[in-house]
Motif scaffolding. Sequence first.
Motif, PDB file in Angstrom:
ATOM      1  N   GLN A   1      39.642  45.854  34.536  1.00  0.00           N
ATOM      2  CA  GLN A   1      39.299  45.424  35.890  1.00  0.00           C
ATOM      3  C   GLN A   1      40.556  44.964  36.641  1.00  0.00           C
ATOM      4  OE1 GLN A   1      37.060  41.773  36.595  1.00  0.00           O
ATOM      5  NE2 GLN A   1      35.889  42.825  38.200  1.00  0.00           N
ATOM      6  N   ASN A   2      41.417  44.199  36.002  1.00  0.00           N
ATOM      7  CA  ASN A   2      42.654  43.759  36.656  1.00  0.00           C
ATOM      8  C   ASN A   2      43.502  44.957  37.075  1.00  0.00           C
ATOM      9  OD1 ASN A   2      41.990  41.056  36.434  1.00  0.00           O
ATOM     10  ND2 ASN A   2      43.158  40.759  34.536  1.00  0.00           N
ATOM     11  N   TYR A   3      43.622  45.945  36.201  1.00  0.00           N
ATOM     12  CA  TYR A   3      44.385  47.154  36.524  1.00  0.00           C
ATOM     13  C   TYR A   3      43.757  47.887  37.714  1.00  0.00           C
ATOM     14  CZ  TYR A   3      46.308  51.855  36.143  1.00  0.00           C
ATOM     15  OH  TYR A   3      46.900  53.067  36.431  1.00  0.00           O
ATOM     16  N   HIS A   4      42.444  48.060  37.677  1.00  0.00           N
ATOM     17  CA  HIS A   4      41.767  48.766  38.773  1.00  0.00           C
ATOM     18  C   HIS A   4      41.921  48.028  40.098  1.00  0.00           C
ATOM     19  CE1 HIS A   4      38.835  51.245  36.064  1.00  0.00           C
ATOM     20  NE2 HIS A   4      40.091  51.611  35.938  1.00  0.00           N
ATOM     21  N   MET A   5      41.775  46.709  40.091  1.00  0.00           N
ATOM     22  CA  MET A   5      41.802  45.943  41.333  1.00  0.00           C
ATOM     23  C   MET A   5      43.221  45.642  41.812  1.00  0.00           C
ATOM     24  SD  MET A   5      38.547  43.390  40.734  1.00  0.00           S
ATOM     25  CE  MET A   5      38.464  42.763  42.417  1.00  0.00           C
TER      26      MET A   5
ATOM     27  N   SER B   1      26.244  41.104  30.671  1.00  0.00           N
ATOM     28  CA  SER B   1      26.453  40.889  32.109  1.00  0.00           C
ATOM     29  C   SER B   1      27.930  40.723  32.449  1.00  0.00           C
ATOM     30  CB  SER B   1      25.694  39.641  32.577  1.00  0.00           C
ATOM     31  OG  SER B   1      26.301  38.477  32.036  1.00  0.00           O
ATOM     32  N   ARG B   2      28.226  40.928  33.704  1.00  0.00           N
ATOM     33  CA  ARG B   2      29.589  40.741  34.213  1.00  0.00           C
ATOM     34  C   ARG B   2      30.075  39.315  33.946  1.00  0.00           C
ATOM     35  NH1 ARG B   2      31.642  44.083  38.228  1.00  0.00           N
ATOM     36  NH2 ARG B   2      32.551  42.283  39.286  1.00  0.00           N
ATOM     37  N   SER B   3      29.208  38.341  34.210  1.00  0.00           N
ATOM     38  CA  SER B   3      29.633  36.952  34.022  1.00  0.00           C
ATOM     39  C   SER B   3      29.919  36.669  32.545  1.00  0.00           C
ATOM     40  CB  SER B   3      28.588  35.981  34.575  1.00  0.00           C
ATOM     41  OG  SER B   3      27.362  36.125  33.903  1.00  0.00           O
ATOM     42  N   ARG B   4      29.156  37.291  31.665  1.00  0.00           N
ATOM     43  CA  ARG B   4      29.362  37.044  30.231  1.00  0.00           C
ATOM     44  C   ARG B   4      30.696  37.606  29.740  1.00  0.00           C
ATOM     45  NH1 ARG B   4      24.889  37.905  25.504  1.00  0.00           N
ATOM     46  NH2 ARG B   4      26.337  38.034  23.767  1.00  0.00           N
ATOM     47  N   TRP B   5      31.101  38.800  30.244  1.00  0.00           N
ATOM     48  CA  TRP B   5      32.389  39.335  29.788  1.00  0.00           C
ATOM     49  C   TRP B   5      33.569  38.841  30.622  1.00  0.00           C
ATOM     50  CZ3 TRP B   5      35.263  42.494  32.979  1.00  0.00           C
ATOM     51  CH2 TRP B   5      34.616  43.352  33.864  1.00  0.00           C
ATOM     52  N   GLY B   6      33.288  38.098  31.691  1.00  0.00           N
ATOM     53  CA  GLY B   6      34.383  37.473  32.446  1.00  0.00           C
ATOM     54  C   GLY B   6      34.877  38.251  33.646  1.00  0.00           C
ATOM     55  N   ALA B   7      34.029  39.054  34.262  1.00  0.00           N
ATOM     56  CA  ALA B   7      34.444  39.859  35.425  1.00  0.00           C
ATOM     57  C   ALA B   7      34.787  38.974  36.623  1.00  0.00           C
ATOM     58  CB  ALA B   7      33.320  40.822  35.819  1.00  0.00           C
ATOM     59  N   ARG B   8      35.745  39.446  37.398  1.00  0.00           N
ATOM     60  CA  ARG B   8      36.066  38.830  38.683  1.00  0.00           C
ATOM     61  C   ARG B   8      35.050  39.304  39.711  1.00  0.00           C
ATOM     62  NH1 ARG B   8      42.087  41.155  39.324  1.00  0.00           N
ATOM     63  NH2 ARG B   8      41.652  40.744  41.506  1.00  0.00           N
TER      64      ARG B   8
END
Length: 187
Positions: A72-76, A26-33
């Motif tokens: 994700q940081n790069y994309h956002m 899940s997103r929460s498990r891998w640390g997604a914003r």
Amino acid sequence: MKLIVFVVLLCIVLINASFDCPKIISRSRWGARPPKQIQTIKIPVEYIIIHHTVTPTCLNEDECSKRLINIQNYHMDVKNYNDISYSFMVGGDAQIYEGVGWNKGSHTTPEWDSKSIGIGFVGNFSVEAPKRDVLDVAQKLIRCGVAIGDIHEEYKLLGARSLKPTESPGDALYKEIQDWKGFVRSP
């Protein structure tokens, strides 16, 4: 009460087994914003677009989580996307990581995002294809999407290079996916 919980858990296991769905980190498990904005798409989608992230690969969940946070940081932050751009990512550890998920999209172009999911393989696959277990789990994800009704049974599978000027998904991975069910060179 324990019997009800047991029956519910058993049903979940049987449903996933019958759909042959891989475990999805899940997103929460891998640390997604959280996303800036959510863009939903109509399912079932007719197209699957295969990408590679053009980053070093990752070989375990901790490594993959760090890599996905950086992507994700790069994309956002740099590209100003609403979120990480892939629906799902496939790590070098042969695990599936949730990106924006089944019914959201922003991975190729606005025209294609509204009718496809994007599967990004973590790594650079210009010279060498992902390992067999990594390829197998990606195909299992596609079969799962069809089984649960989020991917159309007669889907078309494309490399990102068929839709925009890019090397993605890399020459070696592109050669590999040409043998997959649903592959087409152009839409």
